[in-house]
Design a protein around this motif. Structure first.
Motif, PDB file in Angstrom:
ATOM      1  N   TYR A  84       0.599  -1.344  -0.015  1.00 38.37           N
ATOM      2  CA  TYR A  84       0.071   0.349   0.194  1.00 38.37           C
ATOM      3  C   TYR A  84       0.563   1.480  -0.106  1.00 38.37           C
ATOM      4  CZ  TYR A  84      -2.818  -3.637   1.157  1.00 38.37           C
ATOM      5  OH  TYR A  84      -3.503  -5.157   1.828  1.00 38.37           O
ATOM      6  N   CYS A  85       1.635   1.475  -0.303  1.00 41.45           N
ATOM      7  CA  CYS A  85       3.353   2.323  -0.326  1.00 41.45           C
ATOM      8  C   CYS A  85       2.582   3.170  -1.136  1.00 41.45           C
ATOM      9  CB  CYS A  85       4.604   1.818  -0.335  1.00 41.45           C
ATOM     10  SG  CYS A  85       5.391   3.507  -0.913  1.00 41.45           S
ATOM     11  N   ARG A  86       2.516   4.580  -0.867  1.00 48.19           N
ATOM     12  CA  ARG A  86       1.804   5.234  -2.216  1.00 48.19           C
ATOM     13  C   ARG A  86       2.893   6.824  -2.837  1.00 48.19           C
ATOM     14  NH1 ARG A  86      -2.945   8.612   0.749  1.00 48.19           N
ATOM     15  NH2 ARG A  86      -2.899   9.945  -1.013  1.00 48.19           N
ATOM     16  N   SER A  87       4.352   6.068  -2.611  1.00 48.49           N
ATOM     17  CA  SER A  87       5.378   6.863  -2.769  1.00 48.49           C
ATOM     18  C   SER A  87       5.314   6.351  -4.262  1.00 48.49           C
ATOM     19  CB  SER A  87       6.944   6.674  -2.580  1.00 48.49           C
ATOM     20  OG  SER A  87       7.708   6.898  -3.576  1.00 48.49           O
ATOM     21  N   LYS A  88       5.651   8.327  -4.861  1.00 42.78           N
ATOM     22  CA  LYS A  88       4.863   8.607  -6.403  1.00 42.78           C
ATOM     23  C   LYS A  88       6.587   7.729  -7.064  1.00 42.78           C
ATOM     24  CE  LYS A  88       2.306  11.241  -5.961  1.00 42.78           C
ATOM     25  NZ  LYS A  88       0.699  11.560  -6.705  1.00 42.78           N
ATOM     26  N   TRP A  89       7.640   7.157  -6.569  1.00 40.71           N
ATOM     27  CA  TRP A  89       8.915   6.474  -7.174  1.00 40.71           C
ATOM     28  C   TRP A  89       8.389   5.077  -7.016  1.00 40.71           C
ATOM     29  CZ3 TRP A  89      13.998   4.332  -5.069  1.00 40.71           C
ATOM     30  CH2 TRP A  89      14.899   4.590  -6.525  1.00 40.71           C
ATOM     31  N   GLY A  90       6.743   3.772  -6.723  1.00 38.57           N
ATOM     32  CA  GLY A  90       6.677   3.368  -6.901  1.00 38.57           C
ATOM     33  C   GLY A  90       5.961   2.501  -5.727  1.00 38.57           C
ATOM     34  N   ARG A  91       5.632   1.052  -5.536  1.00 42.42           N
ATOM     35  CA  ARG A  91       5.299   0.973  -4.184  1.00 42.42           C
ATOM     36  C   ARG A  91       6.534   0.034  -3.004  1.00 42.42           C
ATOM     37  NH1 ARG A  91      -0.059  -2.802  -5.378  1.00 42.42           N
ATOM     38  NH2 ARG A  91      -1.423  -1.425  -5.529  1.00 42.42           N
ATOM     39  N   ARG A  92       7.246  -0.363  -4.506  1.00 51.05           N
ATOM     40  CA  ARG A  92       8.647  -1.708  -3.613  1.00 51.05           C
ATOM     41  C   ARG A  92      10.360  -0.871  -3.187  1.00 51.05           C
ATOM     42  NH1 ARG A  92       4.451  -4.633  -2.167  1.00 51.05           N
ATOM     43  NH2 ARG A  92       3.145  -5.119  -4.223  1.00 51.05           N
TER      44      ARG A  92
END
Length: 540
Positions: free
Chosen positions: A103-111
């Motif tokens: 559920y990571c909401r970073s603009k760089w992606g989840r992983r």
């Protein structure tokens, strides 16, 4: 829709229409699939390079951890504590971080944010591990304080490195699954295993060279610093290449894209948090004439991401997801635990076995005695055996491509456990130099198997479940994603380390010989053969 189209084309490299929404009919059902583009071999190799760097660092730890800990004065009674701390931390935190990455909401992606953070911890750990004593010596002149802080800093570095190096594997695997098609997942896992073996082989060879009297040794001060420079440079460069290998879709844009597809196609699973880069969209139903026909479950599935995150990322829901894991996932985790317990039982004590049993050496004898010199020669033999293991692991990862269409995942899984059990059993019963080195190739078969087959099965399970949900029209399991499944599987490695660290030493003391280690390892692996044949579910 303009922004969604831009996101789609940027991250999926302008998919052909057949890949975006390919229709196939089976028993009158309409199947809509969203398949990521095929990745080139170069991209998959770039993605796998971080495994080379990690394994090179692992080899540096394996070659120098005992000399370093001895040199700073760590009491032998605390060795087991050092080896138990990181797997206990990893076993507790792996599933939690794996779920959070879903559920990571970073603009760089989840992983990738998690991979970067853990990569920094790896560099920090190996820095303190190989340079801790030098750092403390440079900052304090009190001999007693220097010894105490030298032990504390070095042990902290070992724990942090071991924890992070184990921890990084699950987000790397989940990253591969998110951005690759089903066929590329298999290719990617084979490249992972190949570069893992090569990294270990190069790392052990670098550790076997006497750097002290070389040009680099004289400049940097010691062989520890030479290996440190090699390890951190290789890992950092390959980590950067890995992070820029294949783009991810940010979580918010991913959910927006899924909501748009749901409204256009009335597909009940587009609103789940499973990324469209996961491999397939689930089968859907024929589009209704108006939005009022969309069921309540479908409206719920397109709630804002903030609502979904608050609902799912609780400790209660996480524990519930782990304990309510489907039986085939649970059996796969148990088989992984059995395999790693057998593998680590041999690997962690192998050099000691070759020194004491094959060369009849004594590690507790005087350092200038014949017995101790014989022990050191046996340890060197063990290092060459581990190098053979790493090389054959790389070779076998390529052979798996040839064997997979013939014997399938079940055959690969069974063969890996069987050959390892047979090899360790023969080493224990007939210990001599030539046969031991030859049978170390079976270690490589097991290593490659553990790094590929279980994760292939995870990918197969998710693919089949998504297709089945589309056929049945059921909602996805919102408490589980690829991240938590990969993390739970990787947590079995930590649990195996805990079992080995707590049990094998006691077993050796009771038996009075290290030979019992390889015999026990063989028995566990052969039991694992039966387990993977009878209880693990294989998708055909």
């Amino acid at each position: 829709m303009t922004r969604l189209t831009a996101v789609f084309s940027d991250n999926f490299s302008k998919l052909p229409e057949s890949q975006v929404c390919s229709d196939s009919k089976s028993d009158g059902e309409k199947i809509d699939l969203l398949e990521p583009p095929r990745r080139s071999s170069l991209r998959l190799i770039m993605h796998s390079m971080v495994m080379f760097g990690r394994e090179f660092c692992y080899a540096a730890e394996g070659a120098f951890v005992t000399p370093v800990l001895l040199s700073v004065g760590l009491p032998s009674s605390l060795y087991s504590v050092v080896w138990l701390m990181s797997p206990i931390l990893g076993f507790v935190l792996q599933p939690i971080v794996g779920s959070a990455s879903d559920y990571c909401r970073s603009k760089w992606g989840r992983r990738r944010p998690y991979i970067l953070a853990i990569g920094v911890l790896i560099v920090l750990g190996i820095t303190l591990f190989l340079n801790g004593d030098a750092l403390v010596t440079a900052t304090t002149h009190d001999k007693k304080k220097r010894q105490i802080w030298g032990i504390v800093v070095t042990v902290f570095g070992v724990v942090v490195f071991d924890f992070a190096a184990d921890f990084i594997e699950s987000p790397i695997k989940a990253y591969l699954f998110d951005v690759c098609s089903h066929q590329d997942k298999e290719r990617g896992l084979h490249f992972h295993a190949l570069l893992t073996g090569l990294g270990g082989a190069v790392g052990y060879l670098a550790g076997a060279i006497e750097w002290k009297n070389t040009f680099l040794g004289r400049i940097l001060g010691s062989e520890y610093q030479v290996i440190y420079v090699f390890a951190t440079t290789i890992f950092t460069i390959f980590l950067i290449i890995h992070l820029f290998s294949i783009p991810e879709i940010p979580f918010d844009q991913d959910v927006d894209l899924q909501k748009s597809c749901l409204l256009e196609n009335n597909n009940p699973d587009y609103g789940t948090i499973e990324s469209p880069a996961d491999g397939h969209h689930d089968p859907g139903f024929k589009k209704p004439r108006s939005l009022s026909v969309v069921g309540e479950s479908q409206i719920d599935s397109i709630k804002p991401p903030e609502e979904k995150e608050l609902k799912r990322i609780t400790l209660k829901s996480l524990v519930k997801a782990l304990f309510n894991m489907p039986s085939h996932y649970r059996f796969l985790c148990v088989s992984h635990l059995i395999g790693w317990t057998a593998f680590l039982s041999t690997m962690l004590f192998f050099t000691d076995f070759t020194g004491q049993v094959i060369y009849n050496g004594d590690p507790y004898a005087e350092h200038n005695s014949t017995s101790y010199i014989s022990y050191e020669q046996g340890v060197e033999l063990g290092c060459w055996g581990l190098c053979i293991n790493a090389i054959f692991s790389a070779i076998y990862s390529y052979l798996q491509k040839v064997l997979l269409p013939i014997i399938g995942l079940k055959g690969l899984y069974f063969v890996g456990y069987f050959l390892f059990g047979l090899g360790t059993g023969l080493i224990g019963l007939f210990p001599n130099v030539i046969s031991t080195l030859a049978l170390c190739s079976s270690f490589g078969v097991m290593s490659s198997t553990l790094y590929t087959v279980p994760y292939n099965l995870i990918a197969e399970y998710h693919r089949k479940e998504k297709i089945q949900r589309g056929i049945d029209g059921t909602a996805s399991d919102e408490t589980r994603g690829k991240g938590i499944d990969c993390a739970t599987l990787a947590a079995m490695v930590q649990l195996a380390q805990i079992l080995v660290g707590a049990g094998v030493g006691t077993l050796v003391n009771l038996a009075g010989t290290v030979k019992v280690v390889v015999i026990t390892s063989s028995a566990i692996s052969l039991f694992g053969c039966c387990f993977v044949a009878l209880f693990v579910r294989y998708v055909y």
